[in-house]
Design a protein around this motif. Structure first.
Motif, PDB file in Angstrom:
ATOM      1  N   VAL A 160       0.786  -1.288   0.013  1.00  0.00           N
ATOM      2  CA  VAL A 160      -0.182   0.066   0.168  1.00  0.00           C
ATOM      3  C   VAL A 160       0.967   1.324  -0.051  1.00  0.00           C
ATOM      4  N   PRO A 161       0.591   2.224  -1.115  1.00  0.00           N
ATOM      5  CA  PRO A 161       1.855   3.146  -1.002  1.00  0.00           C
ATOM      6  C   PRO A 161       1.075   4.400  -0.431  1.00  0.00           C
ATOM      7  N   ARG A 162       1.413   4.215   0.929  1.00  0.00           N
ATOM      8  CA  ARG A 162       0.978   5.116   2.001  1.00  0.00           C
ATOM      9  C   ARG A 162       2.083   5.320   3.297  1.00  0.00           C
ATOM     10  N   PRO A 163       2.360   6.439   3.765  1.00  0.00           N
ATOM     11  CA  PRO A 163       2.786   6.442   5.247  1.00  0.00           C
ATOM     12  C   PRO A 163       1.786   6.010   6.073  1.00  0.00           C
ATOM     13  N   VAL A 164       2.068   5.339   7.198  1.00  0.00           N
ATOM     14  CA  VAL A 164       1.209   5.163   8.349  1.00  0.00           C
ATOM     15  C   VAL A 164       1.702   5.853   9.792  1.00  0.00           C
ATOM     16  N   GLY A 302       6.446  -5.492  -1.989  1.00  0.00           N
ATOM     17  CA  GLY A 302       6.954  -4.300  -2.553  1.00  0.00           C
ATOM     18  C   GLY A 302       6.265  -3.312  -3.682  1.00  0.00           C
ATOM     19  N   HIS A 303       6.574  -1.951  -3.494  1.00  0.00           N
ATOM     20  CA  HIS A 303       5.883  -1.153  -4.489  1.00  0.00           C
ATOM     21  C   HIS A 303       5.717  -1.635  -5.934  1.00  0.00           C
ATOM     22  N   ARG A 323      -5.231  -6.486  -3.679  1.00  0.00           N
ATOM     23  CA  ARG A 323      -5.589  -5.405  -2.458  1.00  0.00           C
ATOM     24  C   ARG A 323      -7.066  -5.434  -2.612  1.00  0.00           C
ATOM     25  N   GLU A 324      -7.450  -4.858  -1.464  1.00  0.00           N
ATOM     26  CA  GLU A 324      -9.124  -4.830  -0.921  1.00  0.00           C
ATOM     27  C   GLU A 324      -9.534  -3.613  -1.985  1.00  0.00           C
ATOM     28  N   ARG A 325      -8.821  -2.613  -2.149  1.00  0.00           N
ATOM     29  CA  ARG A 325      -9.070  -1.478  -3.249  1.00  0.00           C
ATOM     30  C   ARG A 325      -7.961  -0.653  -3.382  1.00  0.00           C
ATOM     31  N   ALA A 326      -8.119  -0.111  -4.730  1.00  0.00           N
ATOM     32  CA  ALA A 326      -7.196   0.441  -5.320  1.00  0.00           C
ATOM     33  C   ALA A 326      -6.413   1.741  -4.644  1.00  0.00           C
ATOM     34  N   VAL A 327      -5.276   1.823  -4.244  1.00  0.00           N
ATOM     35  CA  VAL A 327      -4.615   2.942  -3.686  1.00  0.00           C
ATOM     36  C   VAL A 327      -3.414   3.389  -4.385  1.00  0.00           C
ATOM     37  N   ARG A 328      -3.482   4.705  -4.787  1.00  0.00           N
ATOM     38  CA  ARG A 328      -2.173   4.673  -5.629  1.00  0.00           C
ATOM     39  C   ARG A 328      -2.010   6.466  -5.522  1.00  0.00           C
ATOM     40  N   PRO A 329      -0.616   6.939  -5.418  1.00  0.00           N
ATOM     41  CA  PRO A 329      -0.381   8.179  -5.270  1.00  0.00           C
ATOM     42  C   PRO A 329      -0.908   9.133  -6.656  1.00  0.00           C
ATOM     43  N   ALA A 514       9.711   6.395  -3.726  1.00  0.00           N
ATOM     44  CA  ALA A 514       9.742   7.833  -3.391  1.00  0.00           C
ATOM     45  C   ALA A 514       8.358   8.389  -3.303  1.00  0.00           C
ATOM     46  N   ALA A 515       7.404   7.921  -4.423  1.00  0.00           N
ATOM     47  CA  ALA A 515       6.345   8.453  -4.362  1.00  0.00           C
ATOM     48  C   ALA A 515       5.444   7.836  -3.232  1.00  0.00           C
ATOM     49  N   ALA A 516       5.741   6.553  -2.594  1.00  0.00           N
ATOM     50  CA  ALA A 516       4.874   5.999  -1.664  1.00  0.00           C
ATOM     51  C   ALA A 516       5.105   6.862  -0.266  1.00  0.00           C
ATOM     52  N   LEU A 517       5.922   7.815  -0.204  1.00  0.00           N
ATOM     53  CA  LEU A 517       6.233   8.580   1.078  1.00  0.00           C
ATOM     54  C   LEU A 517       5.118   9.761   1.109  1.00  0.00           C
TER      55      LEU A 517
END
Length: 658
Positions: A160-164, A302-303, A323-329, A514-517
């Protein structure tokens, strides 16, 4: 009569290929009560009366050797450090790579520290409770990952391309939370987990995510940055009877683990997962072999999906988990416009991205990714544009800092007397701009904003959520609290100018990580790159790009569609080795030989391409040739210098071959 086995079968700790086999030794009566398989021992070698070290792999009552057996000299330690499953793994991987099992065991078993060993033997440390009813692995189809772990499946997951933001306040990548949740499920079933990451940056994030889900006593850290005693203590803890979560870099894949239930690798495309020491086994290959032998679950996370994993998906060996749902930057692909002027042009940023970065920097951190560290990483002739190289050694000239003189990257010699070999010019200009120069230009354009530089010389692990511009080289991007408010990916076209089969794959991975940050809805600008790579990043369909890349490599017979073995030797030895490989007929395709560039004088290199089904037979032939070369008699001739023994080096799946 003394109890205990009479014969020990020992694997010798030696890089010599002729010693890569079992040697039987008689166990003296004084050692029979305490001797156990897995212990490190000292024993004599018949050649020269030397004393060598090795590991007891097996204890038997009788040897098949008909002569008189030499006796073990002594036990180095009473603690068995070589687990049976680790020996099987090392032996299988060495055979696959035409190498020596002892080379792998040196990576798997850290150096002994007597004080740490005694403290571990005397201690009675509570391993802590097992996690009860861990939460599901978030972000994926409910129950899919958990069921795969219980069934021992091989899976690949798109992170998942997100910071938590963790409950304790630290910010980590969502991938770290995914691995922590998967490890908690393995541990809840009283089974160990091995989590492999490229470097200490990733390890810090993963340990922070684990701390919120797993008792600290159950977590074992093992990596090369630890002091030797701490690393050996962690190894001993992992070898106990309690289920643990073992976290480390590429060598952690060999760690002993009680009832192994999960092996997970984060970002398997990172070159740090490739072992540079012989026989050069990649952590991904070691994990695949260990999963097959142990029955544990295996997760590639991995991303971006590597071409190697894509091949495993297409042959049905690895299952992708949706994935359960699409998440992208929110990625914007933009060209570097010639209309940019002033500071924007100096910093190589298009006007649209410049305006977005300026606005975002008023509210929080902004990431600017550049290709190279330093001030001017590459200099060129101001008259003809030819790259400037050192007049002494031929290394490339660069300027390390503002105001500094041009220096050679290899020998450090100054370039004051440089003269262009092409046009005889003497004036230099900057051909590329590094992180230091970029930070300087941004500092002039945004005098009220703090500038942070992160690269190999001055690494930064994390930054707060205050307004700031973070200039980082690829792979050295800090994690920002709450995520970056904007991300600018510069120098894309320069990153792609590299002679390597993996250059496009590496660039896509660098940009994706980098985009996932970026924080949710924060813009990500990819500058100067379009085509399939830009489209793959903008649509966040790296798996589709990997499938297209694999199809192209199949047509060209490039790895990983086939396996390759690189053979380096003098011409006479190389010709004989290639002649032996020719016994496999059309199953082996030979490229070369060609002179070895930049290597030992007199060596030539050949590349052997082989299908996976035939690679094992080729590895056996190449290993036999290494033994033949190593054991060839070289009798000294009176009045002549001693001849240097011939060289034969073999490397399967060499990542440095373009």
């Amino acid at each position: 009569m003394t109890a205990g086995p009479a014969v020990a079968r020992v694997a010798v700790d030696s890089p010599l290929p002729q010693l890569d086999q079992f040697f039987d030794y008689a166990v003296p009566e004084r050692l029979r009560e305490g001797v156990r398989a897995g212990q490190r021992v000292r024993m004599p070698l018949r050649s020269g009366g030397r004393i060598a070290h090795g590991w007891i792999v097996e204890l038997v009552e009788m040897s098949t050797y008909e002569g008189r057996l030499a006796e073990l000299e002594d036990l180095v330690s009473e603690v068995p450090v070589l687990a049976p499953e680790v020996w099987r793994l090392a032996r299988s991987l060495a055979d696959r790579a035409a190498g020596c099992a002892s080379d792998i065991l040196r990576l798997a078993i850290p150096q002994r520290y007597v004080r740490a060993e005694k403290a571990w033997l005397a201690g009675d440390i509570d391993a802590g409770p097992l996690p009860a009813d861990p939460p599901p692995v978030a972000g994926y189809v409910p129950g899919e990952v958990e069921a795969g772990i219980r069934a021992g499946e091989r899976m690949t997951l798109a992170a998942v391309p997100r910071p938590v933001v963790l409950p304790g306040g630290a910010t980590v990548g969502a991938w770290a939370v995914t691995l922590a949740e998967a490890a908690a499920h393995a541990l809840a079933g009283d089974r160990s987990a091995i989590l492999v990451v490229p470097d200490y940056r990733d390890q810090e994030q993963l340990e922070a995510a684990l701390a919120d889900r797993i008792p600290a006593e159950r977590i074992v850290r093992t990596d090369a940055r630890q002091p030797g005693a701490a690393r050996f203590t962690g190894f001993l803890r992992a070898s106990g009877e309690d289920a643990r979560v073992i976290v480390g870099n590429r060598s952690a894949v060999y760690a002993p683990a009680a009832r192994l239930g999960l092996i997970a690798i984060w970002d398997d495309g990172d070159p740090l997962h490739a072992e540079p020491l012989a026989p050069g086994v990649h952590a991904r290959d070691a994990a695949l072999m260990r999963q097959e032998q142990s029955g544990a679950a295996l997760v590639f996370l991995g991303h971006t999906r590597t071409v190697e994993v894509q091949r495993l998906v297409e042959i049905g060996w690895v299952r992708p988990v949706p994935r359960e749902r699409a998440v992208r930057p929110h990625v914007v692909v933009t060209a570097q416009q010639a209309s940019a002027t002033g500071p924007a042009a100096a910093a190589r940023i298009p006007p649209t991205a410049w305006a977005a970065a300026g606005e975002a920097a008023r509210h929080g951190p902004v990431l600017v990714q550049v290709a190279q560290p330093g001030y001017a990483p590459l200099l060129a002739c101001a008259d003809c544009g030819a790259a400037a190289s050192c007049v002494a050694c031929g290394g490339m000239l660069h300027v390390p800092a503002r105001g500094a003189e041009a220096l050679c990257r290899l020998c450090g010699r100054g370039g004051g007397d440089w003269r262009c070999a092409a046009c005889e010019g003497t004036r230099l200009r900057r051909a590329t701009v590094g992180s230091a120069r970029t930070a300087e230009e941004l500092g002039r354009a945004f005098p009220a904003v703090r500038i942070v530089r992160s690269d190999g010389e001055r690494p930064v692990l994390a930054v707060d959520d205050a307004p700031q511009l973070v200039v980082a080289t690829r792979g050295a991007e800090p994690v920002a609290a709450g995520g970056y408010r904007a991300v600018l990916l510069l120098d894309g076209e320069r990153m792609l100018v590299r002679e390597s089969l993996r250059v496009a794959e590496d660039c896509l991975r660098w940009w994706s990580n980098a985009a996932a940050l970026a924080a949710a809805d924060a813009p990500v600008y990819l500058v100067g790159v379009g085509g399939g790579l830009g489209r793959a990043l903008a649509t966040w369909r790296q798996d589709r790009w990997a499938a297209e890349e694999l199809a192209a490599r199949r047509e060209l017979r490039f790895p990983p569609a086939i396996r390759v073995a690189t053979v380096r030797a003098g011409r006479q030895v190389l010709d004989r080795t290639l002649g032996e490989a020719a016994s496999l007929g059309d199953a082996v395709d030979v490229l070369g030989p060609v002179p070895e560039e930049g290597g030992e004088p007199g060596l030539e290199r050949a590349i052997l391409r082989v299908e996976y089904g035939t690679a094992g037979r080729l590895a056996a032939i190449l290993k036999a040739e290494q033994i033949r070369v190593a054991t060839a008699r070289r009798r000294p001739v009176a009045g002549q210098p001693v001849r240097k023994p011939p060289t034969l080096r073999v490397r399967f799946d060499d990542p440095d071959v373009p």
